[in-house]
Each structure stands twice: as structure tokens, then as C-alpha cells.
Scaffold this motif. Structure first.
Motif, PDB file in Angstrom:
ATOM      1  N   ILE A  94      -2.511  -0.249   5.115  1.00  0.00           N
ATOM      2  CA  ILE A  94      -1.569   0.641   5.106  1.00  0.00           C
ATOM      3  C   ILE A  94      -0.831   0.952   3.857  1.00  0.00           C
ATOM      4  N   PRO A  95       0.015   1.991   3.529  1.00  0.00           N
ATOM      5  CA  PRO A  95       0.525   2.323   2.110  1.00  0.00           C
ATOM      6  C   PRO A  95       1.357   1.286   1.386  1.00  0.00           C
ATOM      7  N   VAL A 101       7.378  -0.470   6.260  1.00  0.00           N
ATOM      8  CA  VAL A 101       6.667   0.150   7.257  1.00  0.00           C
ATOM      9  C   VAL A 101       6.952  -0.369   8.666  1.00  0.00           C
ATOM     10  N   ASP A 102       7.254   0.392   9.398  1.00  0.00           N
ATOM     11  CA  ASP A 102       7.350  -0.174  10.927  1.00  0.00           C
ATOM     12  C   ASP A 102       6.504  -1.497  11.120  1.00  0.00           C
ATOM     13  N   ASP A 164      11.120  -8.585  -3.738  1.00  0.00           N
ATOM     14  CA  ASP A 164      12.363  -7.752  -3.366  1.00  0.00           C
ATOM     15  C   ASP A 164      12.045  -6.420  -3.231  1.00  0.00           C
ATOM     16  N   PHE A 165      11.818  -5.915  -1.705  1.00  0.00           N
ATOM     17  CA  PHE A 165      11.428  -4.655  -1.313  1.00  0.00           C
ATOM     18  C   PHE A 165      12.625  -3.957  -0.658  1.00  0.00           C
ATOM     19  N   GLY A 185      10.257 -11.300   8.609  1.00  0.00           N
ATOM     20  CA  GLY A 185       9.411 -12.244   8.034  1.00  0.00           C
ATOM     21  C   GLY A 185       8.481 -12.043   6.944  1.00  0.00           C
ATOM     22  N   ILE A 186       8.717 -10.875   6.264  1.00  0.00           N
ATOM     23  CA  ILE A 186       7.639 -10.421   5.328  1.00  0.00           C
ATOM     24  C   ILE A 186       7.984 -10.924   3.915  1.00  0.00           C
TER      25      ILE A 186
END
Length: 450
Positions: A94-95, A101-102, A164-165, A185-186
Motif C-alpha cells: 500500500i502507498p 489509509v482505510d 507521528d503520522f 492501533g498503528i
């Protein structure tokens, strides 16, 4: 009464079928055995009962069972299933920016990635951030095929750190303003010793086998230059305290000597990456027995970052130090593990995982590389102590009592290491936990004569 009898009959039948499946005996005969430990191989036979190797012998093996599944190895090379010590299985295929992302989509893709990794010969992964705990549980239950997973749970990061996204406008931050990646939970943002202690305990509560903290700047993250140091000594110590109490350990993302040394002083057990490590830091790691879990990043690899972007510049700077850090680690005999660290746009059908394995030949002999991705990586996994979910047998080796995780290969990678980069043709049989997931070697047959 009649319904009860039907129910009892069903239970008995199910029990017999289950017992037969669990007690399945497989004989792999006539193979060249690399046990994952010793350079010397032997020509022999392997008897597998259930999910364990019960006997290895140069001589014929006999069994009292009437139903033995026999696989003729035809003299081919067999080795333990490989271990990737640094993965992000939920972020493969995935990107970049996948933390936003969902997550339903990401979970679907991660199940495909897990199956793909298994068919590339990886029977065990150590997931170093991103929520792989549910996937690990479902694989163990047999719901979906995939490698064994040692999950770290969420990345634990300070505000503005490598984990930190969140969007740049998401400040000032409040306790009720969790980012999407935190809610899934990422990642887990924690500032100060109390928050680090709490977030660490939360990951352990969910089933993490080890904990991952961000100790310094990263390539794909938006707010932290490579040279910055993240977390204080006291904050690291809070995480180490929680993991010590839980019988496991802390791993940290770090490149620079300062970030590495502060983390080591606090008691962390593994340094993930470490590409900017200097000789002084290597000496400290060797003296304290701290592991370097590193990836053979090569500057010529496909670059998914835009030319001129901060991440592109950071990536090229870090990758440019790969050769130097491997040489330093070898000079000072630092305990070294191998991983891929695949994330981003890698297509699931691309061989990035194995090309990074082949990259080891620049610094190691084929034997040294094969040992690293099997028994050496397994040694590091045992740092999880009582949190190790696979304590009933050994991983990364073909010895009596070990888990039946193995690959039969068309050719000898001790002599032709590059053939590992073509698993579709050269991996003839793949087994994990005593179950065959691929067999293009021959037709398996039941036999009573051994």
C-alpha cells in the motif's frame, strides 16, 4: 434422544478426524540437510510428527504408524524456513502514508502479503510496528495462511517523531484528539514518562511480544530530520521498566550514534536500522550484547520518493552508509540480525524481500547469510522470553524437537546464493508447522514401508 445420539456421533467423528490430522506423520527422505546452524550438510531423512521434527538420520527411518506421508526429496537441498526480523506486514503493498489509509483495506491487503511472504519461504516474521496483532492471532488459529508473527503492536513515538503520522494542522493536541492511526492501533503518541509507560503497557496488554519505540529521525516521516534524537533517557527507562516487568524487551528505531547510545543506556535490547552507527557505538553494542537488526539497503534500489523531497534526501543519505555500517558491525562482532523493512508501494508480487536477502552477499558468505536468516534471527526472537508465543520448539533450525518449518530448494544456495531470488521456480516445497503449503517436487503418497 435421537438428536443427542447424532450430536454424540458428530463429536466422536470430529475428534477422530482432528486427532488424525494433528498426529499426521510425514517422512521427507533423501535430502541434503542444512540445519541452519552448521556449515556442514548431511544427506539424510527427516521424520515429522504433528508440527515438530521428531527424527533426523542419515540412515533409513522406521515408524510404527500405518499412515506415513512420504515425500521423496530427490537429493535436493533442504533448509529451515526463513525469518524476517524487521517487517511491517500491514504496510506492504500500500502507498506510503499507509497509516492514514482505510485500515479495513490495509488488513485485507496484509492477509495477501502474509500468504505471499509464506510462499517466498518466510515462515516467521517479526513485525516492528503497525497493528499486526490481530493478523498474528488469525494466522495461528488457521483462519488465514501466513508466517508466524512476533508483533510489536503500535509504533510508540513522541509528538513530531517517526511515528507521528497526523496531519500538520492537528495541533495543539489534546487527549481526546487521537489520530486515525492511533485509533486503529498503528501508532501511539506518548510524551513524558507517564504516557510512555501507559502506551507500552497497552501494547503488552493487546499481545505484543516486544515493544518498538522511535529513538530518532526517520526517512518516510514528515516532521523529523534524520539527525534528531527522540525521547529522553527517562522516557526510555519507563518503557524498559514495563517490558522488564512483562518478561520481554524494547527495540528502537535509530540511525545516529547519539540516539542509539541513549537507548542502550536505558536498557533496550535491539537497535533497528543503525545505519549511521560509528565505531564507538559499535564497541558499546558489542560489550553489552545489544543486537543490530539491520537491513541491507542499497542505493540502487527503486526509489518511491519524489526527487528533491525531504524523504528522498534522507533516504539517499541513510542508504549511502549501508556498506560502512556492515563493515563496522563485522569488525567489532556486533550481534547482527537481518530484515527487510518493506513498506510503501512495493507490489505484493515483487521480490523486494528476497532481493534484500541476496544483498547480504556483499558482506557475508552464503553460509553466513543463510545462518543469519535462520538460527541467528531465531536467537534474537528468543529475547521475548515468556512472551514468546512459540516456546514449544525451536525456530530457524532443522533439529530434533524443532518446529517443522522448512524449504526444499532446487539447487544449493550455499553454492548459488542468487537462486533464492526466484522462489516460484526454485522453492519446490514449503512447510510451516508441519503443514505443506507448496509442493511442486512430486506427488505425496501414503506409505507404510520406511
Amino acid at each position: 434422544m435421537k438428536n443427542n445420539l447424532y450430536f454424540i456421533f458428530f463429536l466422536i467423528t470430529f475428534s477422530v478426524i482432528t486427532q488424525k490430522k494433528d498426529s499426521q506423520i510425514i517422512l521427507i527422505k533423501n535430502v541434503e540437510i542444512f540445519d541452519g546452524i552448521n556449515q556442514q550438510t548431511i544427506i539424510g531423512n527427516i521424520l515429522i510428527e504433528g508440527n515438530k521434527i521428531s527424527k533426523i538420520s542419515k540412515s533409513n527411518i522406521s515408524s510404527t504408524s500405518k499412515d506415513v506421508l512420504v515425500i521423496d526429496g530427490e537429493g535436493k537441498f533442504v533448509m529451515p524456513g526463513m525469518i524476517d526480523a524487521h517487517t511491517h506486514i500491514g504496510m506492504e503493498g500500500i502507498p506510503m502514508g499507509s497509516a492514514t489509509v482505510d485500515w479495513g483495506t490495509a488488513n485485507i491487503i496484509s492477509t495477501q502479503a502474509a500468504k505471499h511472504r509464506l510462499l517466498h519461504g518466510f515462515t516467521t516474521l517479526r513485525n516492528m510496528g503497525g497493528n499486526a496483532i490481530p493478523l498474528a492471532k488469525q494466522i495461528d488459529k488457521g483462519t488465514v495462511p501466513g508466517p508466524r508473527i512476533y508483533p510489536s503492536g503500535a509504533f510508540i513515538s513522541q509528538s513530531g517523531g517517526h511515528g507521528d503520522f497526523d496531519n500538520i494542522t492537528a495541533v495543539p493536541r489534546t487527549s481526546d484528539n487521537l489520530s486515525y492511526s492511533e485509533r486503529q492501533g498503528i501508532a501511539a503518541i506518548a510524551d513524558g514518562t507517564d504516557q510512555v509507560l501507559k502506551r507500552t503497557r497497552e501494547q503488552l496488554r493487546q499481545g505484543a511480544t516486544q515493544i518498538k519505540l522511535m529513538a530518532g529521525g526517520g526517512i518516510g516521516s514528515s516532521y523529523d530530520p534524520i539527525d534528531v534524537t527522540q525521547y529522553s533517557l527517562e522516557e526510555f527507562k519507563a518503557a524498559v521498566l514495563a517490558t522488564d516487568n512483562f518478561g520481554t524487551y524494547v527495540a528502537v528505531h535509530a540511525y545516529t550514534p547519539r540516539a542509539i547510545q541513549i537507548a542502550i543506556e536505558a536498557g533496550v535490547k535491539t537497535i533497528e536500522h543503525g545505519h549511521l552507527m560509528d565505531e564507538e557505538t559499535a564497541k558499546i553494542m558489542a560489550e553489552k550484547g545489544v543486537w543490530l537488526s539491520i537491513q541491507p539497503f542499497m542505493i540502487e534500489e527503486q526509489n518511491d520518493y519524489l526527487i528533491g523531497s525531504p524523504s528522498r534526501e534522507k533516504r539517499d543519505y541513510v542508504y549511502g552508509h549501508t556498506d560502512e555500517v556492515y563493515k563496522i558491525a563485522k569488525t567489532y562482532k556486533v550481534k547482527t540480525a537481518w530484515g527487510t523493512d518493506l513498506t510503501g508501494k512495493q507490489k505484493i508480487d515483487r521480490r523486494n524481500d528476497l532481493s534484500r536477502l541476496i544483498g547480504l552477499k556483499k558482506w557475508f558468505s552464503p553460509y553466513e547469510a543463510l545462518k543469519m536468516v535462520t538460527s541467528t534471527n531465531a536467537e534474537m526472537l528468543r529475547l521475548s522470553g515468556p512472551r514468546n508465543p512459540y516456546q514449544e520448539g525451536n525456530l530457524g533450525e532443522l533439529t530434533e524437537g524443532s518446529y517443522a518449518d522448512l524449504i526444499i530448494i532446487n539447487g544449493n544456495p550455499m553454492k548459488e546464493f542468487d537462486l533464492l531470488n526466484n522462489p516460484e521456480e526454485n522453492f519446490l516445497l514449503i512447510m510451516k508447522d508441519g503443514k505443506v503449503y507448496k509442493n511442486s517436487l512430486n506427488d505425496m503418497k501414503f506409505d507404510t514401508t520406511l
